[in-house]
Design an enzyme around this catalytic site. Structure first.
Site, PDB file in Angstrom:
ATOM      1  N   GLU A 264     -10.021   2.030   3.959  1.00 57.73           N
ATOM      2  CA  GLU A 264      -9.882   3.244   3.132  1.00 57.73           C
ATOM      3  C   GLU A 264     -10.967   3.577   2.442  1.00 57.73           C
ATOM      4  O   GLU A 264     -11.341   5.064   2.692  1.00 57.73           O
ATOM      5  CB  GLU A 264      -8.591   2.775   2.262  1.00 57.73           C
ATOM      6  CG  GLU A 264      -8.111   3.889   1.248  1.00 57.73           C
ATOM      7  CD  GLU A 264      -7.238   3.316   0.270  1.00 57.73           C
ATOM      8  OE1 GLU A 264      -6.307   2.591   0.671  1.00 57.73           O
ATOM      9  OE2 GLU A 264      -7.486   3.609  -1.067  1.00 57.73           O
TER      10      GLU A 264
ATOM     11  N   LYS B 161      -4.657  -6.621   3.177  1.00 56.33           N
ATOM     12  CA  LYS B 161      -4.356  -5.614   2.423  1.00 56.33           C
ATOM     13  C   LYS B 161      -5.895  -5.310   1.559  1.00 56.33           C
ATOM     14  O   LYS B 161      -6.046  -3.858   1.620  1.00 56.33           O
ATOM     15  CB  LYS B 161      -3.365  -5.837   1.231  1.00 56.33           C
ATOM     16  CG  LYS B 161      -3.375  -4.862  -0.128  1.00 56.33           C
ATOM     17  CD  LYS B 161      -3.100  -3.480   0.373  1.00 56.33           C
ATOM     18  CE  LYS B 161      -3.030  -2.427  -0.628  1.00 56.33           C
ATOM     19  NZ  LYS B 161      -3.431  -2.399  -1.797  1.00 56.33           N
TER      20      LYS B 161
ATOM     21  N   SER C 102       0.729  -1.226   0.033  1.00 56.63           N
ATOM     22  CA  SER C 102       0.045   0.019   0.037  1.00 56.63           C
ATOM     23  C   SER C 102       0.822   1.259  -0.063  1.00 56.63           C
ATOM     24  O   SER C 102       1.855   1.206   0.775  1.00 56.63           O
ATOM     25  CB  SER C 102      -0.885  -0.165   1.387  1.00 56.63           C
ATOM     26  OG  SER C 102      -1.586   1.380   1.146  1.00 56.63           O
TER      27      SER C 102
ATOM     28  N   HIS D 212      -7.468  -3.642   4.510  1.00 55.18           N
ATOM     29  CA  HIS D 212      -7.049  -2.071   4.542  1.00 55.18           C
ATOM     30  C   HIS D 212      -7.828  -1.432   3.512  1.00 55.18           C
ATOM     31  O   HIS D 212      -8.271  -0.055   3.692  1.00 55.18           O
ATOM     32  CB  HIS D 212      -5.465  -2.284   4.144  1.00 55.18           C
ATOM     33  CG  HIS D 212      -4.960  -0.985   3.743  1.00 55.18           C
ATOM     34  ND1 HIS D 212      -4.955  -0.480   2.615  1.00 55.18           N
ATOM     35  CD2 HIS D 212      -3.996  -0.291   4.467  1.00 55.18           C
ATOM     36  CE1 HIS D 212      -4.283   0.603   2.435  1.00 55.18           C
ATOM     37  NE2 HIS D 212      -3.586   0.999   3.797  1.00 55.18           N
ATOM     38  N   ASN D 213      -7.956  -1.751   2.319  1.00 55.36           N
ATOM     39  CA  ASN D 213      -8.587  -0.805   1.361  1.00 55.36           C
ATOM     40  C   ASN D 213      -9.905  -0.772   1.572  1.00 55.36           C
ATOM     41  O   ASN D 213     -10.325   0.333   1.452  1.00 55.36           O
ATOM     42  CB  ASN D 213      -8.174  -1.919   0.034  1.00 55.36           C
ATOM     43  CG  ASN D 213      -6.954  -1.443  -0.519  1.00 55.36           C
ATOM     44  OD1 ASN D 213      -6.080  -1.186   0.123  1.00 55.36           O
ATOM     45  ND2 ASN D 213      -6.871  -1.523  -1.833  1.00 55.36           N
TER      46      ASN D 213
END
Ligand code: NBP
Length: 483
Positions: A197, A190, A136, A193-194
């Site tokens: 976001e 990940k 990232s 995480h996105n």
């Protein structure tokens, strides 16, 4: 066929796929003193990289996969940075045919974690190590220090970890990279995480919209508010760049750039993947889901055009105390953000249990403090919370966040109710507050749902005062039987 040119096998790492991400990561490795073998399907990108940045470090130019593999020290380490999906499978196949047992293939693209699980299993059978690494930080992070989330066999981390840690972002002397867990775990975290976001960006968008629509602030004034917020608990990369985007003037019209950008948000899919996975795992990630749906709604341009002018009903007066309402929005943003992270960490815990990954939430909070898009001051607080209690039932229950929400709660309610009375959409603020209220409720209407399910489908229910499953004979004498 493997070309083992021992004299020429001097590169510590190879990067194949030299578009923007791959070339920036290759440069990052080279700038840290590693010799980097370069490969790209079409040679033009390799040559462009060497021509423009060859002086930054020691690069080995290769044309064929055999030449590329032959340029690497053993165990060979190759980072794939090609378009996710079929191209990744094609490149893996080519590499695997040229590599030897013990070599390491790293996929740094945005792969779906279930693909990574499949690829890892298949390469393990061939004696190769496969590491699915979430990366990232976008282009800038790739060059200057990303957050890296490598999954895969732990033993490969011994040979790979120091290389990755050397190019990762560093916070307080700690690299934003650690071994996450087996097979698809790196790409899974990940993905979440996105998702977080997405939620964070949606919440910031709602705050921006409220400052503009409820208080009449222009983009410049809203930029000042975000800059001020960035000096406190909300300090984060996303809040910082929000102020920069809002302050940007359009050269053509002289207007704030944001006012001439079409209000239809696009998405590449990782938010959608997060929600799909959460549905499968049965984890309510309402903040992330609202963010994904809000982007979808914004993109329904024809439908929105047709709906302009629909009745709003009688709207309330706008808030008169702008300073108080601004502070209310700040508090609502912070509390909703805590909910989004709490839900994301719940999904990570559920994924860890489902796939037996033994993930450590404090480690994730640590490596997300720098390099990545959701880097934020409050990740230190999340790390502290999980260090103190690794099996926290919810982040919201950690003393620090419990206090923060207690401080914010009145503001949060005022923001959601005021927005509703003004006809301003706040799907993420509102759903986060409802989630919080549902979580803390002693009784939920789910009791009625269970009654209905038993009525039409004999699905049974549990009682508050007895063990076991029960069914009411709805179409008979309505007496209850234990089943
Ligand atoms: P792209 O996702 O645009 O992919 C372009 C690269 O893939 C080029 O090197 C291209 O080679 C290669 N490629 C393709 Br397309 N098909 C191929 C095939 N069949 N065989 C071999 N190579 C093939 O590049 P990117 O934006 O640099 O992203 C790379 C990866 O990193 C992606 O998985 C992306 O999701 C991920 N990622 C991107 C970001 C970001 O901010 N952009 C952030 C984090 C992760 P060619 O030059 O010969 O066409």
């Amino acid at each position: 066929m493997t070309i083992d040119n021992t004299e020429g096998a001097r590169a510590q790492i190879g990067v194949t796929g030299l578009a923007v991400m791959g070339s920036n990561i290759a440069r990052n490795f080279a700038r840290h003193g590693h010799t980097v073998a370069l490969h790209n399907r079409s040679i033009a990108k390799t040559d462009a990289l060497i021509e423009e940045h060859g002086s930054e470090g020691d690069f080995v130019r290769t044309e064929t996969i055999e030449e590329f593999v032959g340029a690497l020290q053993k165990p060979r380490r190759v980072l794939i940075m090609v378009k996710a999906g079929d191209p990744t499978d094609a490149v893996i196949e080519e590499l695997a045919a040229a590599m030897e047992p013990g070599d390491i293939i790293i996929d740094g693209g945005n792969a779906l974690y279930t693909d990574t699980i499949r690829r890892e299993a298949s390469l393990r059978e061939r004696g190769l190590h496969f590491v699915g690494a979430g990366i990232s930080g976008g282009e800038e992070g790739a060059l200057n220090g990303p957050s890296i989330m490598p999954g895969g066999p732990k033993e490969s981390y011994a040979a790979l970890g120091p290389l990755l840690e050397s190019i990762a972002a560093q916070v307080d002397g700690t690299p934003c990279c650690t071994h996450i867990g087996p097979d698809g775990s790196g790409h899974f975290v990940k993905m979440v995480h996105n998702g977080i976001e997405y939620a964070d960006m949606q919440l910031i968008g709602e705050a921006y919209n409220l400052l503009g629509s409820a208080l009449g602030y222009d983009a410049g004034k809203i930029a000042d508010v975000f800059t001020e917020w960035n000096g406190g608990d909300l300090e984060s990369y996303l809040v910082e760049i929000t102020a920069e985007v809002l302050r940007q003037k359009d050269a053509k019209t002289g207007k704030p750039l944001v006012d001439v950008i079409v209000d239809a948000a696009e998405q590449k899919g990782t938010g959608r993947w997060t929600v799909k996975s959460a549905l499968d795992l049965g984890v309510p990630v309402t903040g992330i889901a609202e963010a994904v749906f809000a982007r979808a709604l914004s993109g329904s341009r024809e439908q929105r055009k047709a709906a302009v002018g629909l009745a709003s009903g009688v709207l309330a007066d706008k808030p008169t105390d702008a300073a108080q309402f601004t502070e209310d929005i700040r508090q609502a943003l912070y509390a909703s953000k805590v909910v989004a992270y709490a839900q994301g960490f719940d999904q990570i815990a559920a994924g860890s249990a489902e796939y037996d990954w033994d993930l450590h939430p404090a480690d994730l909070a640590t490596i997300w403090r720098g390099g990545c898009i959701i880097r934020a001051r409050f990740l230190n607080r999340i790390k502290d919370a999980y260090d103190e209690n690794p099996t926290l039932p919810s982040l919201i229950l950690a003393p620090y966040f419990r206090d923060a929400i207690e401080t914010a709660i009145d503001s949060w309610r005022r923001v959601v109710s005021t927005a509703t009375l003004l006809g301003i959409p706040v799907p993420a603020f509102a759903s986060s507050l409802s989630y919080y209220d549902a979580l803390r409720a002693e009784r939920l209407p789910a009791a009625l749902t269970q009654g209905q399910r038993d009525f039409f489908g004999a699905h049974t229910y549990e009682r508050v005062d007895a063990e076991g499953k029960f069914h009411t004979l709805w179409s008979g004498d309505r007496s209850e039987v234990q089943v």
